[in-house]
Design a protein around this motif. Structure first.
Motif, PDB file in Angstrom:
ATOM      1  N   SER A 114       0.848  -1.198   0.000  1.00  0.00           N
ATOM      2  CA  SER A 114       0.000   0.000   0.000  1.00  0.00           C
ATOM      3  C   SER A 114       0.883   1.247   0.000  1.00  0.00           C
ATOM      4  O   SER A 114       1.672   1.444   0.927  1.00  0.00           O
ATOM      5  N   PRO A 115       0.764   2.120  -1.020  1.00  0.00           N
ATOM      6  CA  PRO A 115       1.700   3.259  -1.175  1.00  0.00           C
ATOM      7  C   PRO A 115       1.331   4.457  -0.314  1.00  0.00           C
ATOM      8  O   PRO A 115       1.200   5.573  -0.793  1.00  0.00           O
ATOM      9  N   CYS A 116       1.173   4.226   0.977  1.00  0.00           N
ATOM     10  CA  CYS A 116       0.740   5.293   1.886  1.00  0.00           C
ATOM     11  C   CYS A 116       1.806   6.384   2.007  1.00  0.00           C
ATOM     12  O   CYS A 116       1.530   7.567   1.846  1.00  0.00           O
ATOM     13  N   ALA A 117       3.051   5.968   2.294  1.00  0.00           N
ATOM     14  CA  ALA A 117       4.141   6.942   2.452  1.00  0.00           C
ATOM     15  C   ALA A 117       4.399   7.686   1.151  1.00  0.00           C
ATOM     16  O   ALA A 117       4.676   8.889   1.142  1.00  0.00           O
ATOM     17  N   LEU A 118       4.299   6.973   0.033  1.00  0.00           N
ATOM     18  CA  LEU A 118       4.524   7.589  -1.273  1.00  0.00           C
ATOM     19  C   LEU A 118       3.473   8.663  -1.552  1.00  0.00           C
ATOM     20  O   LEU A 118       3.784   9.741  -2.058  1.00  0.00           O
ATOM     21  N   ALA A 119       2.229   8.362  -1.192  1.00  0.00           N
ATOM     22  CA  ALA A 119       1.138   9.294  -1.465  1.00  0.00           C
ATOM     23  C   ALA A 119       1.280  10.601  -0.696  1.00  0.00           C
ATOM     24  O   ALA A 119       0.908  11.666  -1.182  1.00  0.00           O
ATOM     25  N   ILE A 120       1.844  10.522   0.520  1.00  0.00           N
ATOM     26  CA  ILE A 120       1.919  11.713   1.373  1.00  0.00           C
ATOM     27  C   ILE A 120       3.275  12.404   1.300  1.00  0.00           C
ATOM     28  O   ILE A 120       3.425  13.546   1.767  1.00  0.00           O
TER      29      ILE A 120
END
Length: 669
Positions: free
Chosen positions: A314-320
């Motif tokens: 899940s690209p959570c860090a990438l998104a933020i």
């Protein structure tokens, strides 16, 4: 400067991004409190599994509570997203937690939801610091104003102020509206708007009857005040020139808030990456669900691995990673009186290799003064200055005002016949009729190229001497008689030389000056302040061509000006930078970056902040992509389970957010 559609961007943002700003029974802290309760119930439930005599259903009930508190906002976000026809990270996490429950791994599923909710609550808290830094702009505006009506004074809400109202500002109180000082002298702290650390002296304007809603009649900085600034020790009376909704502060707040709706090049890249990455992950998870058909393991083991990969990818860090840095950078800039309109100019500014400056009012004071009047042959100084003054009185050009002021000081203006039929000859000078004859005032090109008249050698030599010493010199001719030359000089800004040196020190290779003045004047000013290239004799359209030429020579070029006459050139540059934008609506609208104070000192700060922002964005991308690259194979090969995967996953998200928040503390050197 690319065109943007704020409304479209806003719709896109609202459809595809969530900021997790949840309310609830505990207000804005509800999500954090729910997350903590999830952790407590999970921890107690896990500890009770080691206690003798405690029924299993007690721990199970506590795990269910942990699921509820940890999954409440996750499920809420997931449902809202699905209703809109999409799915996001919240949906993936919820799916993984449900999968863990199906497998009977209630503790692991509860741990996933607890860590995910805690990570998002802390992320929300951290990003809120940046948003509050921007929102603080709105808090500096006073809510009421004291209006004078005849001999009476009445306190009214600022929203009710009308253009032309007279506002009384008491000592050490906030100024309630954009206006012009009509009575009283005081020092005003303009830091909330312009970032200037030193109070600015304000004086009454001479003619308060002018229509200040017109750009050409805008008062100078010593007569003008802004809503939200703080009066000094004396009472001021101010004439309102803008309604509250149109004040500089209101526009500044609006523009800063809009920066979240525009995306930087890096963010656009990550959006495209996610567009292909997320479906690829789902395909991979689909294959892993059926791994038990190929390798020797149970369906439960394959299902568990698939859920772990789902969490890991899940690209959570990438998104933020990029939005958090952009938000923090824009907030820090706004606090220093620098308006950055979104992520694109924030990133572009840091990659500049060349800066093009308009000369007048940017590198120079913009207040030219009459330095010399050299009569030709039998003409007297008085005759030369009188003719020049009569013609220039009709013009609204800044040089014309300087000629009139200087001539008035020397010869007075009590008995001067009025001129008529003024004609501006773009880039050359002016022509008018005075005492029955045509009077021309302009540069050498006006006579030798437009009028095909040869300038006498003696006059040409004088012209060369004056221009070589940095003067803007103009030849005056009445009828067929040359009257002489008048010369003006616009002195370089104090500190301009130091700023240019600092720009070179931080890596700007070329500093170019663009001016309508002749090349000799341009070279003189350039030599004095350290400009690398001086391009003189440019008409407004020539400045656009100059920027186009520079963009072919250099990778990234910014145009620095006042945002009014320089707007076409700014549009063609990589980044348009307006100085003194607090005094100009046009500058606020046309520029990508607006230096609210009329000061060059903010330019190195803005470029330095941009470079720091780019560095942090790169760091965040490496962290987010690196963690994802590690976790996916680690979960595929069962080196990492769901619990550790979500711990590392959420940890990386917090790392990139708090790394971005470092920009809020960037020092202005």
């Amino acid at each position: 400067m690319g065109d943007t559609n704020p409304k479209a961007e806003e719709d896109h943002q609202h459809d595809n991004e969530h900021n997790h700003e949840h309310g609830g029974i505990f207000g804005a802290k509800t999500e954090l409190i729910f997350s903590i309760l999830s952790g407590i119930t999970l921890g107690v439930g896990f500890l009770l599994t080691f206690a003798d005599g405690i029924p299993d259903w007690v721990s199970f009930a506590l795990y269910l509570c942990a699921y509820f508190f940890g999954g409440y906002f996750t499920a809420k976000e997931a449902i809202e997203t699905v209703v809109k026809g999409g799915f996001e990270i919240d949906f993936l996490m919820l799916l993984a937690a449900i999968g863990a429950a199906i497998l009977g791994e209630w503790a692991e599923g509860a741990l996933l939801l607890f860590l995910f909710s805690l990570g998002h609550a802390l992320e929300h808290y951290a990003l809120n610091k940046a948003r509050k830094s921007i929102a603080a702009l709105a808090d500096i505006a006073p809510k009421t104003a004291i209006v004078r009506k005849g001999n009476e004074q009445k306190e009214v809400p600022v929203e009710e102020l009308q253009i032309g109202d007279i506002v009384i500002v008491k000592p050490n109180s906030k100024i309630s509206a954009d206006g012009v000082v009509i009575k009283g002298n005081s020092s005003v702290n303009q830091a909330p708007i312009t970032g200037e650390s030193v109070p600015v002296d304000k004086y009454p304007i001479e003619d308060a009857s002018l229509d200040f809603t017109k750009e050409k009649n805008l008062p100078s900085s010593e007569n003008r005040v802004f809503s939200g600034t703080i009066n000094g020790s004396n009472v001021l009376e101010i004439k309102v020139i803008k309604e509250a909704k149109d004040s500089t502060l209101a526009r500044l707040i609006k523009l800063v808030n809009e920066t979240e709706e525009t995306k930087s090049p890096t963010q656009q890249f990550t959006d495209k990456f996610e567009k292909y990455f997320v479906p690829s992950v789902l395909v991979l998870v689909g294959f892993l669900l059926f791994a038990f058909l190929v390798i020797d393991e149970t369906f439960s083991e394959s299902f568990y691995r698939a859920m772990a990969v789902l969490v890991a990818a899940s690209p959570c860090a990438l998104a933020i990673s990029t939005p958090s840095a952009v938000l923090s950078g824009v907030a820090r800039a706004a606090r220093a009186g620098v308006l950055v309109k979104g992520g694109s100019p924030l990133e572009s500014l840091g990659g500049l290799t060349a800066l093009a400056f308009d000369k007048t009012g940017t590198l120079t004071e913009g207040k030219p003064k009459l330095t010399e009047a050299v009569p030709f042959q039998k003409t007297s100084s008085e005759e030369l200055l009188t003719a020049a003054m009569a013609v220039e009185k009709l013009s609204d050009h800044p040089l014309a005002a300087a000629v009139v002021a200087g001539a008035t000081d020397r010869v007075g203006d009590s008995q001067i016949d009025e001129a008529s039929e003024l004609q501006a000859i773009t880039g050359r000078g002016v022509k008018a009729n005075w005492n029955g004859e045509d009077v021309y005032i302009g540069n050498k090109g006006l006579y030798e190229e437009d009028l095909s008249v040869q300038v006498p050698e003696e006059l040409a030599n004088t012209l060369d001497r004056l221009e070589t010493s940095g003067n803007t010199a103009m030849i005056v001719r009445k009828g067929s008689t040359f009257l002489g030359i008048i010369a003006l000089m616009d002195t370089p800004r104090q500190g301009a030389k130091n700023v240019i040196a600092r720009l070179k020190d931080i890596g700007i290779k070329r500093v170019i000056m663009l001016t309508g003045d002749n090349q000799r004047v341009a070279d003189s000013v350039a030599k004095e302040i350290g400009i690398t290239d001086a391009w003189g004799g440019l008409l407004p359209e020539d400045k656009v061509d100059a920027i186009n030429k520079l963009r072919q020579q250099e990778s990234q070029v910014a145009m620095v000006g006042d945002g009014v006459n320089d707007a076409p050139a700014m549009t063609k540059s990589t980044v348009g930078i307006a100085m003194g934008a607090a005094g100009s609506d046009v500058a606020l609208e046309t520029a990508d970056i607006a230096l609210m104070a009329d000061s060059l000192d903010d330019l190195p700060f803005a470029i330095g902040l941009s470079r720091k922002s780019k560095k942090i964005i790169r760091e965040n991308l490496w962290v987010s992509l690196g963690v994802t690259a590690f976790l996916i194979p680690a979960t595929i090969f069962n080196f990492v389970g769901i619990g550790l995967a979500v711990l590392v996953h959420e940890g990386s998200t917090l790392v990139v957010v708090f790394n971005a928040l470092r920009l809020l503390g960037y020092k202005k050197t």
